[in-house]
Design a protein around this motif. Structure first.
Motif, PDB file in Angstrom:
ATOM      1  N   LEU A   1      10.863 -20.408  30.975  1.00 30.32           N
ATOM      2  CA  LEU A   1      10.859 -21.575  30.092  1.00 30.32           C
ATOM      3  C   LEU A   1      12.252 -21.910  29.563  1.00 30.32           C
ATOM      4  CD1 LEU A   1       7.614 -20.756  28.068  1.00 30.32           C
ATOM      5  CD2 LEU A   1       7.877 -22.539  29.800  1.00 30.32           C
ATOM      6  N   GLY A   2      13.208 -21.002  29.796  1.00 34.77           N
ATOM      7  CA  GLY A   2      14.578 -21.240  29.327  1.00 34.77           C
ATOM      8  C   GLY A   2      14.720 -21.122  27.824  1.00 34.77           C
ATOM      9  N   VAL A   3      13.964 -20.226  27.213  1.00 34.92           N
ATOM     10  CA  VAL A   3      14.068 -20.017  25.760  1.00 34.92           C
ATOM     11  C   VAL A   3      14.188 -18.526  25.454  1.00 34.92           C
ATOM     12  CG1 VAL A   3      12.757 -22.067  25.052  1.00 34.92           C
ATOM     13  CG2 VAL A   3      11.533 -19.927  25.518  1.00 34.92           C
ATOM     14  N   LYS A   4      14.716 -18.231  24.256  1.00 33.51           N
ATOM     15  CA  LYS A   4      14.664 -16.866  23.740  1.00 33.51           C
ATOM     16  C   LYS A   4      13.402 -16.746  22.905  1.00 33.51           C
ATOM     17  CE  LYS A   4      19.626 -16.305  23.452  1.00 33.51           C
ATOM     18  NZ  LYS A   4      20.734 -16.760  22.637  1.00 33.51           N
ATOM     19  N   GLN A   5      13.015 -15.509  22.600  1.00 31.09           N
ATOM     20  CA  GLN A   5      11.848 -15.313  21.732  1.00 31.09           C
ATOM     21  C   GLN A   5      12.033 -16.086  20.430  1.00 31.09           C
ATOM     22  OE1 GLN A   5      10.077 -11.486  20.950  1.00 31.09           O
ATOM     23  NE2 GLN A   5      11.026 -10.675  22.805  1.00 31.09           N
ATOM     24  N   GLY A   6      11.000 -16.808  20.030  1.00 31.65           N
ATOM     25  CA  GLY A   6      11.035 -17.551  18.774  1.00 31.65           C
ATOM     26  C   GLY A   6      11.562 -18.963  18.912  1.00 31.65           C
ATOM     27  N   GLU A   7      12.204 -19.272  20.040  1.00 29.32           N
ATOM     28  CA  GLU A   7      12.734 -20.630  20.237  1.00 29.32           C
ATOM     29  C   GLU A   7      11.652 -21.545  20.812  1.00 29.32           C
ATOM     30  OE1 GLU A   7      17.414 -19.682  21.250  1.00 29.32           O
ATOM     31  OE2 GLU A   7      16.069 -20.313  22.862  1.00 29.32           O
ATOM     32  N   ILE A   8      11.856 -22.837  20.613  1.00 35.03           N
ATOM     33  CA  ILE A   8      10.939 -23.853  21.144  1.00 35.03           C
ATOM     34  C   ILE A   8      11.675 -24.646  22.219  1.00 35.03           C
ATOM     35  CG2 ILE A   8       9.575 -25.909  20.556  1.00 35.03           C
ATOM     36  CD1 ILE A   8       9.334 -24.842  17.713  1.00 35.03           C
ATOM     37  N   THR A   9      11.006 -24.939  23.310  1.00 37.58           N
ATOM     38  CA  THR A   9      11.640 -25.756  24.356  1.00 37.58           C
ATOM     39  C   THR A   9      12.000 -27.129  23.766  1.00 37.58           C
ATOM     40  OG1 THR A   9       9.436 -26.442  25.101  1.00 37.58           O
ATOM     41  CG2 THR A   9      10.472 -24.620  26.295  1.00 37.58           C
ATOM     42  N   PRO A  10      13.048 -27.767  24.279  1.00 34.46           N
ATOM     43  CA  PRO A  10      13.504 -29.039  23.680  1.00 34.46           C
ATOM     44  C   PRO A  10      12.410 -30.100  23.604  1.00 34.46           C
ATOM     45  CG  PRO A  10      15.119 -28.227  25.252  1.00 34.46           C
ATOM     46  CD  PRO A  10      13.936 -27.328  25.370  1.00 34.46           C
ATOM     47  N   ASP A  11      11.442 -30.055  24.511  1.00 32.71           N
ATOM     48  CA  ASP A  11      10.362 -31.060  24.478  1.00 32.71           C
ATOM     49  C   ASP A  11       9.251 -30.687  23.494  1.00 32.71           C
ATOM     50  OD1 ASP A  11       9.154 -28.965  25.763  1.00 32.71           O
ATOM     51  OD2 ASP A  11       8.746 -30.029  27.633  1.00 32.71           O
ATOM     52  N   GLY A  12       9.416 -29.545  22.804  1.00 36.53           N
ATOM     53  CA  GLY A  12       8.433 -29.137  21.793  1.00 36.53           C
ATOM     54  C   GLY A  12       7.143 -28.580  22.378  1.00 36.53           C
ATOM     55  N   MET A  13       7.137 -28.362  23.687  1.00 34.11           N
ATOM     56  CA  MET A  13       5.891 -27.949  24.342  1.00 34.11           C
ATOM     57  C   MET A  13       5.618 -26.444  24.271  1.00 34.11           C
ATOM     58  SD  MET A  13       4.034 -30.316  25.883  1.00 34.11           S
ATOM     59  CE  MET A  13       3.394 -29.824  27.463  1.00 34.11           C
ATOM     60  N   PHE A  14       6.669 -25.614  24.452  1.00 31.84           N
ATOM     61  CA  PHE A  14       6.436 -24.184  24.609  1.00 31.84           C
ATOM     62  C   PHE A  14       7.297 -23.334  23.681  1.00 31.84           C
ATOM     63  CE2 PHE A  14       5.441 -26.012  28.779  1.00 31.84           C
ATOM     64  CZ  PHE A  14       4.199 -25.447  29.047  1.00 31.84           C
ATOM     65  N   SER A  15       6.732 -22.209  23.276  1.00 30.10           N
ATOM     66  CA  SER A  15       7.538 -21.161  22.657  1.00 30.10           C
ATOM     67  C   SER A  15       6.910 -19.817  23.017  1.00 30.10           C
ATOM     68  CB  SER A  15       7.622 -21.331  21.134  1.00 30.10           C
ATOM     69  OG  SER A  15       6.360 -21.173  20.554  1.00 30.10           O
ATOM     70  N   VAL A  16       7.714 -18.780  22.858  1.00 33.94           N
ATOM     71  CA  VAL A  16       7.268 -17.424  23.184  1.00 33.94           C
ATOM     72  C   VAL A  16       7.560 -16.540  21.982  1.00 33.94           C
ATOM     73  CG1 VAL A  16       7.592 -15.446  24.717  1.00 33.94           C
ATOM     74  CG2 VAL A  16       7.829 -17.774  25.625  1.00 33.94           C
ATOM     75  N   VAL A  17       6.553 -15.845  21.484  1.00 37.64           N
ATOM     76  CA  VAL A  17       6.779 -14.921  20.372  1.00 37.64           C
ATOM     77  C   VAL A  17       6.072 -13.598  20.650  1.00 37.64           C
ATOM     78  CG1 VAL A  17       7.080 -16.719  18.611  1.00 37.64           C
ATOM     79  CG2 VAL A  17       4.822 -15.821  19.052  1.00 37.64           C
ATOM     80  N   GLY A  18       6.614 -12.540  20.074  1.00 36.19           N
ATOM     81  CA  GLY A  18       5.981 -11.227  20.165  1.00 36.19           C
ATOM     82  C   GLY A  18       5.195 -10.979  18.897  1.00 36.19           C
ATOM     83  N   VAL A  19       3.973 -10.473  19.043  1.00 36.70           N
ATOM     84  CA  VAL A  19       3.140 -10.163  17.874  1.00 36.70           C
ATOM     85  C   VAL A  19       2.581  -8.744  18.025  1.00 36.70           C
ATOM     86  CG1 VAL A  19       2.519 -12.573  17.455  1.00 36.70           C
ATOM     87  CG2 VAL A  19       1.056 -11.177  18.911  1.00 36.70           C
ATOM     88  N   GLU A  20       2.021  -8.252  16.946  1.00 36.75           N
ATOM     89  CA  GLU A  20       1.448  -6.900  17.008  1.00 36.75           C
ATOM     90  C   GLU A  20       0.037  -6.961  17.591  1.00 36.75           C
ATOM     91  OE1 GLU A  20       3.637  -4.689  16.639  1.00 36.75           O
ATOM     92  OE2 GLU A  20       5.017  -6.215  15.915  1.00 36.75           O
ATOM     93  N   CYS A  21      -0.524  -5.778  17.825  1.00 32.81           N
ATOM     94  CA  CYS A  21      -1.803  -5.619  18.537  1.00 32.81           C
ATOM     95  C   CYS A  21      -2.821  -6.711  18.182  1.00 32.81           C
ATOM     96  CB  CYS A  21      -2.386  -4.256  18.213  1.00 32.81           C
ATOM     97  SG  CYS A  21      -3.965  -3.975  19.025  1.00 32.81           S
ATOM     98  N   LEU A  22      -3.372  -7.313  19.217  1.00 31.10           N
ATOM     99  CA  LEU A  22      -4.357  -8.379  19.033  1.00 31.10           C
ATOM    100  C   LEU A  22      -5.771  -7.888  19.328  1.00 31.10           C
ATOM    101  CD1 LEU A  22      -2.255 -11.275  20.572  1.00 31.10           C
ATOM    102  CD2 LEU A  22      -2.967 -11.085  18.195  1.00 31.10           C
ATOM    103  N   GLY A  23      -5.914  -6.578  19.453  1.00 30.10           N
ATOM    104  CA  GLY A  23      -7.259  -5.997  19.568  1.00 30.10           C
ATOM    105  C   GLY A  23      -7.880  -6.111  20.944  1.00 30.10           C
ATOM    106  N   ALA A  24      -7.082  -6.407  21.953  1.00 33.45           N
ATOM    107  CA  ALA A  24      -7.613  -6.455  23.330  1.00 33.45           C
ATOM    108  C   ALA A  24      -6.896  -5.400  24.166  1.00 33.45           C
ATOM    109  CB  ALA A  24      -7.424  -7.844  23.912  1.00 33.45           C
ATOM    110  N   CYS A  25      -6.745  -4.224  23.568  1.00 32.54           N
ATOM    111  CA  CYS A  25      -5.859  -3.189  24.126  1.00 32.54           C
ATOM    112  C   CYS A  25      -6.264  -2.755  25.542  1.00 32.54           C
ATOM    113  CB  CYS A  25      -5.838  -1.971  23.204  1.00 32.54           C
ATOM    114  SG  CYS A  25      -5.709  -2.416  21.475  1.00 32.54           S
ATOM    115  N   GLY A  26      -7.549  -2.806  25.861  1.00 29.76           N
ATOM    116  CA  GLY A  26      -8.003  -2.388  27.188  1.00 29.76           C
ATOM    117  C   GLY A  26      -7.747  -3.422  28.258  1.00 29.76           C
ATOM    118  N   PHE A  27      -7.217  -4.555  27.863  1.00 28.59           N
ATOM    119  CA  PHE A  27      -7.053  -5.659  28.821  1.00 28.59           C
ATOM    120  C   PHE A  27      -5.600  -6.128  28.901  1.00 28.59           C
ATOM    121  CE2 PHE A  27     -11.260  -5.729  26.884  1.00 28.59           C
ATOM    122  CZ  PHE A  27     -12.059  -5.581  28.006  1.00 28.59           C
ATOM    123  N   GLY A  28      -4.694  -5.264  28.442  1.00 27.39           N
ATOM    124  CA  GLY A  28      -3.288  -5.633  28.454  1.00 27.39           C
ATOM    125  C   GLY A  28      -2.707  -5.586  29.853  1.00 27.39           C
TER     126      GLY A  28
END
Ligand code: FES
Length: 171
Positions: free
Chosen positions: A111-138
């Motif tokens: 996507l051409g972004v760093k974590q936490g950044e938003i693409t210039p068109d405002g469509m996408f961003s990528v962030v890291g979060v803590e466990c979302l409770g689907a640990c068996g499906f990672g």
């Protein structure tokens, strides 16, 4: 940096809030904080400015700090504008063991972004979060209300393409 937000406590939103509050005793409005915050955030482009959090505090009859504490604790609440498609990658142990961080890096590169950044068109961003409770499906990520599990680069490619084509339902 402070971000400006147009606040619109519409009749529809207030009706939703009042419905939520009706499930709790009148002197325990604070108990409705999580669902009220979700409703308010959903009605405001998926983020909550300080001013909006203050509004929630007023409605719940609590001190503003009590709302800030909740909003800053949970990753599902956003304190600044976010992309339409926010890829929230789990970065906790089970997903990390299965190369979740590599996939997050792959997605950032694609996507051409760093974590936490938003693409210039405002469509996408990528962030890291803590466990979302689907640990068996990672490795997995959350997009809107939906989980995408057992991720591979190919699945990420398809997901991004589907988002671009408007085929992905967030809620
Ligand atoms: S470790 Fe990823 S969902 Fe729990």
């Amino acid at each position: 940096m402070e971000y400006k937000q147009i606040i619109n406590m519409s009749d529809e939103l207030m009706a939703r809030i009042n419905e939520l509050l009706s499930h709790y005793p009148a002197d325990k409005k604070k108990s409705a904080m999580l669902p009220v915050l979700h409703a308010v955030q959903d009605a405001h482009d998926n983020w909550l400015s300080l001013e909006l959090m203050d509004k929630v505090a007023e409605i719940l009859e609590v001190k503003p700090i009590e709302v800030y504490e909740v909003v800053t604790f949970y990753s599902m609440f956003n304190q600044k504008p976010v992309a339409k498609y926010m890829f929230e990658f789990c970065r906790t142990a089970c997903c990390a063991i299965r190369k979740g961080e590599d996939l997050m890096d792959y997605t950032c590169q694609k996507l051409g972004v760093k974590q936490g950044e938003i693409t210039p068109d405002g469509m996408f961003s990528v962030v890291g979060v803590e466990c979302l409770g689907a640990c068996g499906f990672g490795p997995m990520l959350q997009l809107g209300d939906n989980y995408h599990e057992n991720l591979t680069k190919e699945k990420i490619d398809t997901l991004i393409e589907d988002c671009k084509q408007g085929k992905v339902n967030l809620y």
